[in-house]
Design an enzyme around this catalytic site. Structure first.
Site, PDB file in Angstrom:
ATOM      1  CG  HIS A 267      -0.304  -0.329   2.497  1.00 39.56           C
ATOM      2  ND1 HIS A 267      -0.032  -1.621   2.899  1.00 39.56           N
ATOM      3  CD2 HIS A 267       0.168   0.462   3.502  1.00 39.56           C
ATOM      4  CE1 HIS A 267       0.557  -1.609   4.070  1.00 39.56           C
ATOM      5  NE2 HIS A 267       0.705  -0.350   4.466  1.00 39.56           N
TER       6      HIS A 267
HETATM    7  P1  AMP Z   1       1.884   0.272   7.364  1.00 39.58           P
HETATM    8  O1  AMP Z   1       2.689   0.530   8.580  1.00 39.58           O
HETATM    9  O2  AMP Z   1       2.518   0.876   6.149  1.00 39.58           O
HETATM   10  O3  AMP Z   1       1.531  -1.182   7.168  1.00 39.58           O
HETATM   11  O4  AMP Z   1       0.543   1.078   7.558  1.00 39.58           O
HETATM   12  C1  AMP Z   1      -0.726   0.500   7.618  1.00 39.58           C
HETATM   13  C2  AMP Z   1      -1.752   1.614   7.646  1.00 39.58           C
HETATM   14  O5  AMP Z   1      -3.036   1.024   7.559  1.00 39.58           O
HETATM   15  C3  AMP Z   1      -1.727   2.447   8.906  1.00 39.58           C
HETATM   16  O6  AMP Z   1      -1.579   3.822   8.534  1.00 39.58           O
HETATM   17  C4  AMP Z   1      -3.080   2.169   9.580  1.00 39.58           C
HETATM   18  O7  AMP Z   1      -3.609   3.327  10.175  1.00 39.58           O
HETATM   19  C5  AMP Z   1      -3.925   1.707   8.418  1.00 39.58           C
HETATM   20  N1  AMP Z   1      -4.960   0.738   8.719  1.00 39.58           N
HETATM   21  C6  AMP Z   1      -4.924  -0.274   9.610  1.00 39.58           C
HETATM   22  N2  AMP Z   1      -6.049  -1.032   9.513  1.00 39.58           N
HETATM   23  C7  AMP Z   1      -6.799  -0.483   8.520  1.00 39.58           C
HETATM   24  C8  AMP Z   1      -8.061  -0.802   7.934  1.00 39.58           C
HETATM   25  N3  AMP Z   1      -8.748  -1.864   8.338  1.00 39.58           N
HETATM   26  N4  AMP Z   1      -8.526  -0.007   6.945  1.00 39.58           N
HETATM   27  C9  AMP Z   1      -7.816   1.080   6.535  1.00 39.58           C
HETATM   28  N5  AMP Z   1      -6.630   1.430   7.043  1.00 39.58           N
HETATM   29  C10 AMP Z   1      -6.118   0.659   8.012  1.00 39.58           C
END
Ligand code: AMP
Ligand code: ZN
Length: 349
Positions: A267
Protein backbone atom coordinates in the site's frame (compact mmCIF):
# COMPACT_ATOMS: atom_id res chain seq x y z
CA UNK A 1 10.88 -14.33 17.60
CA UNK A 2 7.17 -13.64 17.47
CA UNK A 3 5.73 -10.26 18.36
CA UNK A 4 2.66 -9.82 20.53
CA UNK A 5 -0.18 -7.46 19.63
CA UNK A 6 -3.10 -6.25 21.69
CA UNK A 7 -6.12 -5.73 19.48
CA UNK A 8 -9.13 -3.58 20.33
CA UNK A 9 -12.16 -5.60 19.24
CA UNK A 10 -14.17 -2.38 19.00
CA UNK A 11 -11.56 -1.08 16.53
CA UNK A 12 -11.03 1.99 18.73
CA UNK A 13 -7.37 2.21 17.86
CA UNK A 14 -4.62 0.38 16.05
CA UNK A 15 -3.16 -2.78 17.56
CA UNK A 16 -0.61 -2.01 20.26
CA UNK A 17 2.57 -4.00 20.44
CA UNK A 18 3.36 -5.66 23.77
CA UNK A 19 7.15 -6.04 23.78
CA UNK A 20 8.48 -9.38 24.97
CA UNK A 21 8.70 -9.59 28.75
CA UNK A 22 8.12 -5.89 29.37
CA UNK A 23 5.33 -4.75 31.66
CA UNK A 24 2.94 -2.40 29.89
CA UNK A 25 0.43 -0.43 31.91
CA UNK A 26 -3.00 0.05 30.34
CA UNK A 27 -6.14 1.90 31.28
CA UNK A 28 -7.99 5.14 30.75
CA UNK A 29 -6.12 7.48 28.43
CA UNK A 30 -5.43 8.50 24.84
CA UNK A 31 -3.59 5.27 23.97
CA UNK A 32 -6.74 3.17 24.51
CA UNK A 33 -9.23 6.04 23.90
CA UNK A 34 -11.05 4.88 27.10
CA UNK A 35 -12.62 7.88 28.87
CA UNK A 36 -14.74 5.90 31.35
CA UNK A 37 -13.95 7.10 34.90
CA UNK A 38 -14.63 3.57 36.19
CA UNK A 39 -11.46 2.54 34.43
CA UNK A 40 -8.30 3.49 36.29
CA UNK A 41 -5.43 5.09 34.40
CA UNK A 42 -3.45 2.02 35.41
CA UNK A 43 -6.21 -0.54 35.29
CA UNK A 44 -4.04 -3.49 34.25
CA UNK A 45 -0.42 -4.49 33.79
CA UNK A 46 0.23 -6.66 30.75
CA UNK A 47 3.38 -8.72 30.22
CA UNK A 48 3.76 -10.75 27.02
CA UNK A 49 5.83 -13.89 26.81
CA UNK A 50 6.47 -14.27 23.07
CA UNK A 51 8.25 -17.59 23.53
CA UNK A 52 5.44 -19.20 25.45
CA UNK A 53 2.62 -17.43 23.57
CA UNK A 54 0.65 -15.88 26.39
CA UNK A 55 0.18 -12.55 28.18
CA UNK A 56 0.05 -12.14 31.95
CA UNK A 57 -2.74 -9.80 33.01
CA UNK A 58 -2.65 -8.18 36.45
CA UNK A 59 -5.59 -6.09 37.64
CA UNK A 60 -4.50 -2.91 39.42
CA UNK A 61 -7.69 -0.83 39.31
CA UNK A 62 -10.49 -1.09 41.85
CA UNK A 63 -13.19 -2.07 39.34
CA UNK A 64 -13.11 -5.59 37.89
CA UNK A 65 -11.12 -6.68 34.85
CA UNK A 66 -12.26 -9.88 33.12
CA UNK A 67 -10.48 -12.53 31.05
CA UNK A 68 -13.34 -14.30 29.28
CA UNK A 69 -16.02 -14.52 31.99
CA UNK A 70 -13.58 -14.77 34.90
CA UNK A 71 -13.02 -11.75 37.10
CA UNK A 72 -9.30 -11.26 37.64
CA UNK A 73 -9.42 -9.54 41.04
CA UNK A 74 -7.35 -6.63 42.34
CA UNK A 75 -3.66 -7.49 42.67
CA UNK A 76 -4.18 -10.89 41.02
CA UNK A 77 -2.32 -12.01 37.89
CA UNK A 78 -3.78 -14.44 35.34
CA UNK A 79 -2.64 -15.81 31.99
CA UNK A 80 -4.39 -14.86 28.77
CA UNK A 81 -3.89 -16.68 25.46
CA UNK A 82 -4.88 -15.95 21.84
CA UNK A 83 -8.59 -16.70 21.46
CA UNK A 84 -9.41 -15.39 24.92
CA UNK A 85 -11.00 -12.02 25.49
CA UNK A 86 -9.86 -9.35 27.91
CA UNK A 87 -12.39 -6.80 29.15
CA UNK A 88 -10.37 -3.98 30.61
CA UNK A 89 -13.12 -2.99 33.05
CA UNK A 90 -16.69 -4.10 33.82
CA UNK A 91 -17.07 -6.35 30.76
CA UNK A 92 -16.37 -3.34 28.56
CA UNK A 93 -13.54 -2.50 26.13
CA UNK A 94 -12.85 -5.97 24.72
CA UNK A 95 -9.37 -6.90 23.58
CA UNK A 96 -7.68 -10.00 22.19
CA UNK A 97 -4.00 -10.82 21.81
CA UNK A 98 -2.24 -12.18 18.75
CA UNK A 99 1.28 -13.36 18.19
CA UNK A 100 2.73 -12.93 14.75
CA UNK A 101 5.97 -13.16 12.86
CA UNK A 102 8.25 -10.18 13.46
CA UNK A 103 8.18 -8.06 10.29
CA UNK A 104 11.08 -5.86 11.39
CA UNK A 105 13.52 -7.65 9.10
CA UNK A 106 16.13 -7.45 11.85
CA UNK A 107 16.45 -11.21 12.33
CA UNK A 108 18.44 -12.90 9.57
CA UNK A 109 16.13 -15.29 7.74
CA UNK A 110 18.28 -18.33 8.59
CA UNK A 111 17.71 -17.81 12.31
CA UNK A 112 13.98 -17.34 12.01
CA UNK A 113 11.61 -20.02 13.14
CA UNK A 114 10.23 -21.91 10.16
CA UNK A 115 6.92 -20.59 8.97
CA UNK A 116 4.21 -23.19 9.31
CA UNK A 117 3.08 -24.87 6.06
CA UNK A 118 -0.41 -23.46 6.48
CA UNK A 119 0.95 -19.91 6.32
CA UNK A 120 2.83 -20.70 3.13
CA UNK A 121 -0.24 -22.33 1.61
CA UNK A 122 -2.39 -19.36 2.51
CA UNK A 123 0.06 -16.98 0.92
CA UNK A 124 0.29 -18.92 -2.35
CA UNK A 125 -3.47 -18.97 -2.54
CA UNK A 126 -3.60 -15.22 -2.05
CA UNK A 127 -0.90 -14.66 -4.67
CA UNK A 128 -2.86 -16.49 -7.32
CA UNK A 129 -6.03 -14.64 -6.46
CA UNK A 130 -5.55 -11.65 -8.72
CA UNK A 131 -8.56 -9.44 -8.54
CA UNK A 132 -9.44 -7.04 -11.30
CA UNK A 133 -12.06 -4.34 -11.02
CA UNK A 134 -15.08 -5.24 -13.11
CA UNK A 135 -15.21 -1.88 -14.77
CA UNK A 136 -12.75 0.95 -15.01
CA UNK A 137 -14.30 3.69 -12.94
CA UNK A 138 -12.25 6.84 -13.17
CA UNK A 139 -13.81 9.27 -10.80
CA UNK A 140 -11.06 11.80 -10.60
CA UNK A 141 -9.76 14.19 -13.18
CA UNK A 142 -6.11 13.92 -14.08
CA UNK A 143 -3.90 16.73 -12.94
CA UNK A 144 -0.28 17.67 -12.80
CA UNK A 145 1.89 14.64 -12.25
CA UNK A 146 4.42 14.34 -9.49
CA UNK A 147 7.45 16.55 -9.72
CA UNK A 148 8.91 15.79 -6.30
CA UNK A 149 12.68 15.66 -6.25
CA UNK A 150 14.19 12.20 -6.08
CA UNK A 151 16.50 11.31 -3.22
CA UNK A 152 18.30 8.07 -3.85
CA UNK A 153 21.23 8.57 -1.50
CA UNK A 154 20.04 5.79 0.79
CA UNK A 155 20.11 3.35 -2.11
CA UNK A 156 23.84 3.53 -2.53
CA UNK A 157 24.80 2.53 0.97
CA UNK A 158 22.79 -0.59 1.45
CA UNK A 159 24.38 -2.67 4.14
CA UNK A 160 23.43 -6.26 4.45
CA UNK A 161 20.40 -7.00 2.33
CA UNK A 162 17.51 -7.96 4.52
CA UNK A 163 14.44 -9.90 3.67
CA UNK A 164 11.01 -8.43 4.29
CA UNK A 165 8.47 -11.00 5.18
CA UNK A 166 4.74 -10.58 5.32
CA UNK A 167 3.56 -14.13 5.55
CA UNK A 168 0.29 -13.68 7.33
CA UNK A 169 -2.17 -16.01 8.92
CA UNK A 170 -5.55 -15.57 7.29
CA UNK A 171 -7.96 -13.61 9.48
CA UNK A 172 -5.40 -11.79 11.58
CA UNK A 173 -5.52 -8.02 11.91
CA UNK A 174 -2.59 -7.40 9.56
CA UNK A 175 -4.85 -8.60 6.75
CA UNK A 176 -7.35 -5.81 7.54
CA UNK A 177 -6.50 -3.77 4.45
CA UNK A 178 -7.50 -6.66 2.19
CA UNK A 179 -10.99 -6.56 3.67
CA UNK A 180 -11.32 -2.78 3.68
CA UNK A 181 -10.19 -2.35 0.08
CA UNK A 182 -13.00 -4.67 -1.08
CA UNK A 183 -15.68 -2.67 0.73
CA UNK A 184 -17.34 -0.23 -1.72
CA UNK A 185 -18.22 2.12 1.14
CA UNK A 186 -14.53 2.56 1.93
CA UNK A 187 -13.36 3.09 -1.65
CA UNK A 188 -12.78 6.71 -2.62
CA UNK A 189 -11.39 5.92 -6.06
CA UNK A 190 -10.95 2.82 -8.16
CA UNK A 191 -9.94 1.81 -11.65
CA UNK A 192 -8.98 -1.48 -13.26
CA UNK A 193 -5.59 -1.61 -11.49
CA UNK A 194 -5.91 0.07 -8.11
CA UNK A 195 -8.25 1.19 -5.38
CA UNK A 196 -7.86 4.10 -2.95
CA UNK A 197 -9.22 3.99 0.60
CA UNK A 198 -8.99 6.44 3.47
CA UNK A 199 -6.61 5.30 6.18
CA UNK A 200 -8.71 4.05 9.11
CA UNK A 201 -6.39 5.73 11.62
CA UNK A 202 -5.26 8.79 9.65
CA UNK A 203 -2.02 10.33 10.88
CA UNK A 204 -2.75 13.68 9.21
CA UNK A 205 -5.70 15.70 7.86
CA UNK A 206 -5.47 13.77 4.60
CA UNK A 207 -4.21 10.21 4.57
CA UNK A 208 -5.09 7.81 1.78
CA UNK A 209 -3.82 4.35 0.92
CA UNK A 210 -3.46 3.29 -2.72
CA UNK A 211 -3.61 -0.48 -3.15
CA UNK A 212 -3.34 -2.62 -6.27
CA UNK A 213 -6.08 -5.19 -6.95
CA UNK A 214 -3.27 -7.63 -7.65
CA UNK A 215 -2.29 -9.48 -4.51
CA UNK A 216 1.25 -8.32 -3.73
CA UNK A 217 2.07 -8.97 -0.07
CA UNK A 218 4.96 -6.51 0.30
CA UNK A 219 7.84 -4.72 -1.41
CA UNK A 220 9.96 -7.84 -1.41
CA UNK A 221 7.52 -9.45 -3.83
CA UNK A 222 7.99 -6.67 -6.41
CA UNK A 223 9.50 -7.65 -9.79
CA UNK A 224 10.85 -5.11 -12.23
CA UNK A 225 9.17 -6.47 -15.38
CA UNK A 226 5.80 -7.03 -13.73
CA UNK A 227 5.40 -4.16 -11.31
CA UNK A 228 7.21 -0.96 -12.39
CA UNK A 229 4.24 0.26 -14.44
CA UNK A 230 1.87 -0.61 -11.62
CA UNK A 231 3.91 1.37 -9.07
CA UNK A 232 4.03 4.35 -11.44
CA UNK A 233 0.27 4.14 -11.84
CA UNK A 234 -0.19 3.97 -8.05
CA UNK A 235 1.92 7.11 -7.72
CA UNK A 236 -0.09 8.91 -10.41
CA UNK A 237 -3.36 8.00 -8.75
CA UNK A 238 -1.98 9.24 -5.43
CA UNK A 239 -1.02 12.49 -7.11
CA UNK A 240 -4.53 12.83 -8.51
CA UNK A 241 -5.95 12.43 -5.01
CA UNK A 242 -3.79 15.37 -3.98
CA UNK A 243 -4.76 17.45 -7.00
CA UNK A 244 -8.47 17.09 -6.30
CA UNK A 245 -8.06 17.91 -2.59
CA UNK A 246 -9.52 21.33 -1.78
CA UNK A 247 -6.81 22.07 0.80
CA UNK A 248 -3.95 20.96 -1.44
CA UNK A 249 -2.72 24.50 -2.17
CA UNK A 250 -2.16 25.11 1.55
CA UNK A 251 -0.68 21.74 2.43
CA UNK A 252 2.33 19.68 1.46
CA UNK A 253 1.94 15.99 0.64
CA UNK A 254 4.25 12.99 0.40
CA UNK A 255 3.58 9.60 -1.09
CA UNK A 256 5.61 6.60 -0.13
CA UNK A 257 5.93 3.25 1.58
CA UNK A 258 6.86 2.17 5.07
CA UNK A 259 10.14 0.26 4.86
CA UNK A 260 8.70 -2.35 7.22
CA UNK A 261 4.93 -2.27 6.96
CA UNK A 262 2.70 -3.60 9.68
CA UNK A 263 -0.13 -4.49 7.32
CA UNK A 264 -0.03 -7.04 4.55
CA UNK A 265 -0.89 -6.18 0.91
CA UNK A 266 1.35 -3.52 -0.56
CA UNK A 267 0.00 0.00 0.00
CA UNK A 268 1.17 3.46 -0.95
CA UNK A 269 0.61 6.10 1.73
CA UNK A 270 -0.44 9.51 0.43
CA UNK A 271 -0.31 11.80 3.42
CA UNK A 272 -0.48 15.52 4.09
CA UNK A 273 2.44 16.85 6.05
CA UNK A 274 0.44 18.70 8.73
CA UNK A 275 0.30 15.51 10.86
CA UNK A 276 -2.67 17.16 12.54
CA UNK A 277 -4.57 14.11 13.74
CA UNK A 278 -5.60 12.53 17.05
CA UNK A 279 -4.63 9.09 15.66
CA UNK A 280 -0.99 10.17 15.66
CA UNK A 281 -0.27 9.08 19.18
CA UNK A 282 3.31 8.01 19.65
CA UNK A 283 6.94 8.19 18.62
CA UNK A 284 6.61 5.15 16.39
CA UNK A 285 3.82 6.79 14.41
CA UNK A 286 5.82 10.00 14.08
CA UNK A 287 9.13 8.46 13.08
CA UNK A 288 7.50 6.08 10.63
CA UNK A 289 6.43 9.06 8.50
CA UNK A 290 9.26 11.52 9.11
CA UNK A 291 12.48 9.48 8.97
CA UNK A 292 13.97 7.27 6.26
CA UNK A 293 11.54 4.63 7.46
CA UNK A 294 9.19 6.34 4.99
CA UNK A 295 10.51 5.74 1.48
CA UNK A 296 9.27 8.02 -1.29
CA UNK A 297 7.37 6.25 -4.03
CA UNK A 298 9.81 7.54 -6.64
CA UNK A 299 12.75 6.06 -4.76
CA UNK A 300 11.09 2.66 -4.57
CA UNK A 301 10.41 2.72 -8.30
CA UNK A 302 13.95 3.83 -9.05
CA UNK A 303 15.42 1.11 -6.85
CA UNK A 304 13.29 -1.53 -8.53
CA UNK A 305 14.38 -0.28 -11.97
CA UNK A 306 18.07 -0.16 -11.05
CA UNK A 307 18.49 -3.28 -8.95
CA UNK A 308 15.51 -5.42 -9.93
CA UNK A 309 14.26 -5.63 -6.33
CA UNK A 310 13.42 -3.54 -3.29
CA UNK A 311 15.40 -4.05 -0.09
CA UNK A 312 15.80 -2.13 3.14
CA UNK A 313 18.89 -1.20 5.09
CA UNK A 314 19.85 -3.07 8.22
CA UNK A 315 18.83 -1.16 11.33
CA UNK A 316 15.81 0.45 9.70
CA UNK A 317 13.54 -0.51 12.58
CA UNK A 318 15.82 1.47 14.93
CA UNK A 319 14.68 4.65 13.16
CA UNK A 320 11.38 4.33 14.99
CA UNK A 321 13.19 4.91 18.28
CA UNK A 322 14.85 8.21 17.27
CA UNK A 323 14.10 11.28 19.38
CA UNK A 324 11.14 13.36 18.26
CA UNK A 325 12.15 16.06 15.80
CA UNK A 326 10.02 18.49 13.84
CA UNK A 327 10.08 17.46 10.17
CA UNK A 328 10.03 21.12 9.07
CA UNK A 329 12.57 22.96 11.25
CA UNK A 330 14.21 19.90 12.94
CA UNK A 331 13.67 21.25 16.43
CA UNK A 332 13.83 18.51 19.06
CA UNK A 333 10.66 18.05 21.12
CA UNK A 334 10.40 16.04 24.31
CA UNK A 335 6.88 14.69 24.07
CA UNK A 336 4.11 14.08 21.54
CA UNK A 337 1.88 16.83 23.05
CA UNK A 338 4.73 19.36 22.81
CA UNK A 339 5.45 18.23 19.25
CA UNK A 340 1.79 18.66 18.31
CA UNK A 341 1.75 22.15 19.81
CA UNK A 342 4.91 23.00 17.88
CA UNK A 343 3.48 21.66 14.60
CA UNK A 344 0.68 24.21 14.81
CA UNK A 345 3.26 26.94 14.25
CA UNK A 346 3.93 25.48 10.80
CA UNK A 347 0.31 25.12 9.72
CA UNK A 348 -1.19 28.16 8.04
CA UNK A 349 -4.80 26.89 7.75
P1 AMP B 1 1.88 0.27 7.36
O1 AMP B 1 2.69 0.53 8.58
O2 AMP B 1 2.52 0.88 6.15
O3 AMP B 1 1.53 -1.18 7.17
O4 AMP B 1 0.54 1.08 7.56
C1 AMP B 1 -0.73 0.50 7.62
C2 AMP B 1 -1.75 1.61 7.65
O5 AMP B 1 -3.04 1.02 7.56
C3 AMP B 1 -1.73 2.45 8.91
O6 AMP B 1 -1.58 3.82 8.53
C4 AMP B 1 -3.08 2.17 9.58
O7 AMP B 1 -3.61 3.33 10.17
C5 AMP B 1 -3.93 1.71 8.42
N1 AMP B 1 -4.96 0.74 8.72
C6 AMP B 1 -4.92 -0.27 9.61
N2 AMP B 1 -6.05 -1.03 9.51
C7 AMP B 1 -6.80 -0.48 8.52
C8 AMP B 1 -8.06 -0.80 7.93
N3 AMP B 1 -8.75 -1.86 8.34
N4 AMP B 1 -8.53 -0.01 6.95
C9 AMP B 1 -7.82 1.08 6.53
N5 AMP B 1 -6.63 1.43 7.04
C10 AMP B 1 -6.12 0.66 8.01
ZN1 ZN C 1 9.31 22.99 13.47
Amino acid sequence: MLTCWLISKDGNHEPLQLPHYQTVSMGRGPETTIKDKKCSRHQVDLKADCNKGYVKVKQLGANPTFVDSVEVGKGIEVKMEPGQQLHIVNRLYPYTVQFKEDLSGETPPAKRPRESPSWEAADCKAASNVKVAKQANHTLSSGRESATSTNVSWLGSLAEVLELTALEKPGIWSNGLKATMQDPKMQVYKDDKVVVIKDKYPKARYHWLVLPWESIPNMKALRVEEHCDLLRHMQQVGQRMVTQCKDAPALRFRSGYHAIPSMSHIHLHVISQDFDSPALKNKKHWNSFTTDYFIDSQDVIQMLEKTGKVTVKEGTSELLKLPLRCHVCHEKLATIPSLKKHLKTHISV
